[in-house]
Design a protein around this motif. Structure first.
Motif, PDB file in Angstrom:
ATOM      1  N   SER A 141       4.747  10.097  12.475  1.00  0.00           N
ATOM      2  CA  SER A 141       3.344   9.929  12.110  1.00  0.00           C
ATOM      3  C   SER A 141       2.990   8.456  11.943  1.00  0.00           C
ATOM      4  CB  SER A 141       3.060  10.677  10.802  1.00  0.00           C
ATOM      5  OG  SER A 141       1.805  10.290  10.297  1.00  0.00           O
ATOM      6  N   ALA A 142       3.883   7.726  11.272  1.00  0.00           N
ATOM      7  CA  ALA A 142       3.604   6.310  11.008  1.00  0.00           C
ATOM      8  C   ALA A 142       3.612   5.494  12.292  1.00  0.00           C
ATOM      9  CB  ALA A 142       4.634   5.763  10.023  1.00  0.00           C
ATOM     10  N   GLY A 182       2.967   4.579  15.900  1.00  0.00           N
ATOM     11  CA  GLY A 182       1.976   5.064  16.850  1.00  0.00           C
ATOM     12  C   GLY A 182       1.340   3.915  17.587  1.00  0.00           C
ATOM     13  N   LEU A 183       0.134   4.166  18.074  1.00  0.00           N
ATOM     14  CA  LEU A 183      -0.577   3.099  18.774  1.00  0.00           C
ATOM     15  C   LEU A 183      -0.807   1.919  17.842  1.00  0.00           C
ATOM     16  CD1 LEU A 183      -3.097   5.343  20.679  1.00  0.00           C
ATOM     17  CD2 LEU A 183      -1.169   4.061  21.630  1.00  0.00           C
ATOM     18  N   GLY A 184      -0.785   2.199  16.537  1.00  0.00           N
ATOM     19  CA  GLY A 184      -0.913   1.130  15.555  1.00  0.00           C
ATOM     20  C   GLY A 184       0.136   0.045  15.767  1.00  0.00           C
ATOM     21  N   TYR A 219      -8.693   7.678  18.776  1.00  0.00           N
ATOM     22  CA  TYR A 219      -7.244   7.583  19.022  1.00  0.00           C
ATOM     23  C   TYR A 219      -6.847   8.325  20.303  1.00  0.00           C
ATOM     24  CZ  TYR A 219      -2.538   6.698  17.127  1.00  0.00           C
ATOM     25  OH  TYR A 219      -1.266   6.224  16.899  1.00  0.00           O
ATOM     26  N   PHE A 256      -3.619   2.331   7.972  1.00  0.00           N
ATOM     27  CA  PHE A 256      -3.565   3.010   9.259  1.00  0.00           C
ATOM     28  C   PHE A 256      -2.119   3.207   9.693  1.00  0.00           C
ATOM     29  CE2 PHE A 256      -3.873   3.206  13.893  1.00  0.00           C
ATOM     30  CZ  PHE A 256      -4.947   4.054  14.059  1.00  0.00           C
ATOM     31  N   LYS A 257      -1.322   2.155   9.537  1.00  0.00           N
ATOM     32  CA  LYS A 257       0.072   2.206   9.967  1.00  0.00           C
ATOM     33  C   LYS A 257       0.852   3.287   9.233  1.00  0.00           C
ATOM     34  CE  LYS A 257       2.198   0.968  12.299  1.00  0.00           C
ATOM     35  NZ  LYS A 257       1.885   2.297  12.603  1.00  0.00           N
ATOM     36  N   SER A 279      -0.281   5.852   7.831  1.00  0.00           N
ATOM     37  CA  SER A 279      -1.005   7.131   7.895  1.00  0.00           C
ATOM     38  C   SER A 279      -1.439   7.593   6.514  1.00  0.00           C
ATOM     39  CB  SER A 279      -0.136   8.240   8.511  1.00  0.00           C
ATOM     40  OG  SER A 279       0.590   7.794   9.603  1.00  0.00           O
ATOM     41  N   MET A 308      -5.938   9.470   3.957  1.00  0.00           N
ATOM     42  CA  MET A 308      -6.796  10.513   4.531  1.00  0.00           C
ATOM     43  C   MET A 308      -6.099  11.881   4.586  1.00  0.00           C
ATOM     44  SD  MET A 308      -5.222  10.527   7.646  1.00  0.00           S
ATOM     45  CE  MET A 308      -6.279  11.537   8.634  1.00  0.00           C
ATOM     46  N   THR A 335      -3.016  12.906   5.576  1.00  0.00           N
ATOM     47  CA  THR A 335      -1.896  13.235   6.455  1.00  0.00           C
ATOM     48  C   THR A 335      -0.609  13.383   5.661  1.00  0.00           C
ATOM     49  OG1 THR A 335      -2.746  12.240   8.455  1.00  0.00           O
ATOM     50  CG2 THR A 335      -0.398  12.286   8.246  1.00  0.00           C
ATOM     51  N   SER A 381       0.339  14.446  13.624  1.00  0.00           N
ATOM     52  CA  SER A 381       0.153  14.430  12.168  1.00  0.00           C
ATOM     53  C   SER A 381      -1.322  14.386  11.786  1.00  0.00           C
ATOM     54  CB  SER A 381       0.897  13.251  11.550  1.00  0.00           C
ATOM     55  OG  SER A 381       0.265  12.042  11.869  1.00  0.00           O
ATOM     56  N   ILE A 382      -2.143  13.782  12.615  1.00  0.00           N
ATOM     57  CA  ILE A 382      -3.575  13.743  12.270  1.00  0.00           C
ATOM     58  C   ILE A 382      -4.193  15.116  12.522  1.00  0.00           C
ATOM     59  CG2 ILE A 382      -5.716  12.427  12.472  1.00  0.00           C
ATOM     60  CD1 ILE A 382      -4.191  10.266  13.953  1.00  0.00           C
ATOM     61  N   MET A 426     -10.150   5.086   4.795  1.00  0.00           N
ATOM     62  CA  MET A 426      -8.747   5.174   4.371  1.00  0.00           C
ATOM     63  C   MET A 426      -8.474   4.367   3.095  1.00  0.00           C
ATOM     64  SD  MET A 426      -7.019   5.290   8.131  1.00  0.00           S
ATOM     65  CE  MET A 426      -5.420   5.968   7.768  1.00  0.00           C
TER      66      MET A 426
HETATM   67  N1  PHE Z   1       0.031   5.606  11.792  1.00  0.00           N
HETATM   68  C1  PHE Z   1      -0.519   5.866  13.079  1.00  0.00           C
HETATM   69  C2  PHE Z   1      -0.370   4.656  13.992  1.00  0.00           C
HETATM   70  O1  PHE Z   1       0.008   3.624  13.601  1.00  0.00           O
HETATM   71  C3  PHE Z   1      -1.969   6.252  13.008  1.00  0.00           C
HETATM   72  C4  PHE Z   1      -2.317   7.306  12.018  1.00  0.00           C
HETATM   73  C5  PHE Z   1      -3.379   7.119  11.171  1.00  0.00           C
HETATM   74  C6  PHE Z   1      -1.580   8.477  11.924  1.00  0.00           C
HETATM   75  C7  PHE Z   1      -3.727   8.054  10.230  1.00  0.00           C
HETATM   76  C8  PHE Z   1      -1.917   9.441  10.968  1.00  0.00           C
HETATM   77  C9  PHE Z   1      -2.978   9.224  10.133  1.00  0.00           C
HETATM   78  O2  PHE Z   1      -0.683   4.717  15.137  1.00  0.00           O
END
Ligand code: PHE
Length: 455
Positions: free
Chosen positions: A26-27, A29-31, A110, A231-232, A234, A237, A239, A328-329, A393
């Motif tokens: 989850s953590a 990701g595209l982030g 996303y 965001f990174k 997660s 919000m 999750t 995860s979202i 967030m």
């Molecule tokens: N953490 C994910 C990322 O870095 C983005 C994300 C945001 C996932 C919120 C879950 C909830 O890409």
């Protein structure tokens, strides 16, 4: 109190490794590979990373522990959690409601970026987006994002793909997929990083990544760094509340959160190491922003030996990372609909995916049909991104800290984090309590007010 439907045998993660894989999935990701390098490049390299790290330690990680703890205690979705843990005052459930809303807004943009990444695997494999001339790669990217049909098509494809995994369930879908994909992700990342480090511009790239330029750090930049920290990880919000509800009772939450945070940071730094040396070697600018991934990377990588292979690998890496995060979202609204209204997983997923295809298309079309439609001077795509990362967030995180530190209270926190006295982690819990009561709420409030130019 509203009637709360509790399903009998709740699906959950089955092994300790599965918990780590799913939470890290989850953590990461595209982030890490889209936002982190782009924002670092735009905002002063290492100086930005330092502010980001501080926000992570003082706020992001604290909210992560808080959320996982609440979820595991309530064994419920993000919204019901507050009703179960604090039945006397229903308004705390608004945190969960805002979380469900945020999940939709985040997925709206996303899944669009993920759609580009998936499309680029095929385009790169066929050689279509490969050129050493950034004008050519830039034209290729423009063509994709300004084409309404292609944008919507790739977004919907991604939605159906993650939807199918979600329908399979928590252990058979999410856990199984992330357990398989995470090792592959690390392997590809190390390969690309290793390749990049042997390029002649490696030193310049690393210097950029690790030498701080504090002159670029303004209030707005600090807010962006904190937004990235939320965001990174997660958090903010729901999750992690939702995932926490699938944790086993003997899972040590603070240690899990710390491990996930460190592994996620490693991925971000490795992504920086994969990207910046290559950018400097071939004379590109690190400040390319979000286009770094789709315009600069193909141009840069196509100049190195076996570059075409590495570009494809790079986008496979992006697709893997994005998948774990999207699962995860998507799980946030799906778990809510499933628990609250007793809908089957298939029905709740189908409903969410259809709604998302509709909302998401406003982001997908923001470079074509809706290019001129702006909210607060932003396209819908940028608006969803700004609203969630920089506002919803952090504010969600703030209220979660206030709830845990001041409403739910110390005694319950100690019981929940020590697994009712079975874990001897009293000192860590005391540190957590101090952070969640004072440090995190203050940090979030000050950065928000400064970043939005209110003080
Ligand atoms: N953490 C994910 C990322 O870095 C983005 C994300 C945001 C996932 C919120 C879950 C909830 O890409």
């Amino acid at each position: 109190m509203q009637n709360v439907t509790v399903t009998k045998a709740r699906d959950s993660f089955t092994t300790g490794l599965g918990v780590i894989a799913a939470t890290l999935g989850s953590a990461v990701g595209l982030g890490n590979i889209w936002k982190f390098p782009a924002l670092t490049g735009l905002n002063g390299g290492a100086a930005f990373i330092i502010v980001y790290l501080l926000s992570t330690l003082m706020a992001g990680l604290v909210v992560m522990v808080a959320e996982l703890m609440l979820g595991r205690r309530s064994k419920s979705d993000a919204l019901t959690t507050f009703k179960v843990l604090h039945p006397k005052n229903a308004s705390w459930a608004l945190i969960g409601a805002a979380g469900v809303l945020s999940a939709f807004l985040i997925l709206a943009f996303y899944t669009e970026v993920a759609g580009w990444v998936f499309a680029y695997i095929f385009k790169a494999a066929s050689g279509a987006v490969l050129s050493s001339d950034p004008k050519v790669t830039s034209a290729g990217f423009e063509k994709l994002i300004t084409d309404p049909v292609q944008s919507v098509f790739w977004q919907c494809l991604v939605l159906v793909f993650v939807g199918a995994i979600i329908v399979a369930g928590v252990s058979k879908g999410i856990e199984k997929t992330t357990k398989r994909l995470m090792p592959v992700l690390f392997l590809i990342l190390v390969m690309i990083g290793g390749r990049s480090l042997t390029l002649p511009g490696a030193a310049a790239g690393l210097e950029f990544l690790f030498r701080p330029d504090f002159s670029k750090v303004t209030g707005g930049v600090v807010l962006t760094a904190m937004g990235l920290a939320f965001f990174k990880l997660s958090v903010g919000m729901g999750t992690m509340i939702t995932y926490g509800s699938y944790f086993r009772d003997d899972q040590n939450i603070p240690m899990t959160a710390l491990r996930v945070m460190l592994a996620d940071l490693t991925v971000s730094i490795l992504a920086g190491i994969a990207i910046f040396p290559a950018v400097f070697t071939y004379g590109f600018k690190p400040e390319a922003g979000p286009s770094l991934l789709f315009i600069t990377i193909p141009a840069v990588f196509s100049q190195m030996p076996f570059g075409n292979v590495f570009v494809v690998l790079f986008f496979v890496l992006g697709a893997i990372a994005a998948t774990g995060a999207m699962l995860s979202i998507l799980e946030v609204p799906v778990a809510y609909l499933h628990q609250r209204f007793g809908m089957s997983r298939f029905k709740s997923t189908a409903l969410t995916v259809i709604l998302l295809a509709l909302i998401g298309s406003t982001a997908a079309l923001s470079n074509s049909l809706l290019a001129n439609f702006k909210l607060f001077g932003m396209t819908m795509f940028d608006f969803y991104d700004f609203l969630t990362s920089n506002l919803l967030m952090p504010v969600g995180g703030l209220f979660i800290c206030l709830f845990v530190g001041w409403v739910w209270g110390e005694e319950k926190v100690r019981a929940a984090l020590s697994n009712d006295g079975q874990l001897k982690n009293g000192a860590i819990i005391s540190i957590f309590l101090f952070l969640v009561k004072y440090v995190a709420p203050l940090t979030i409030t000050v950065i928000l007010l400064r970043g939005l130019k209110i003080i």
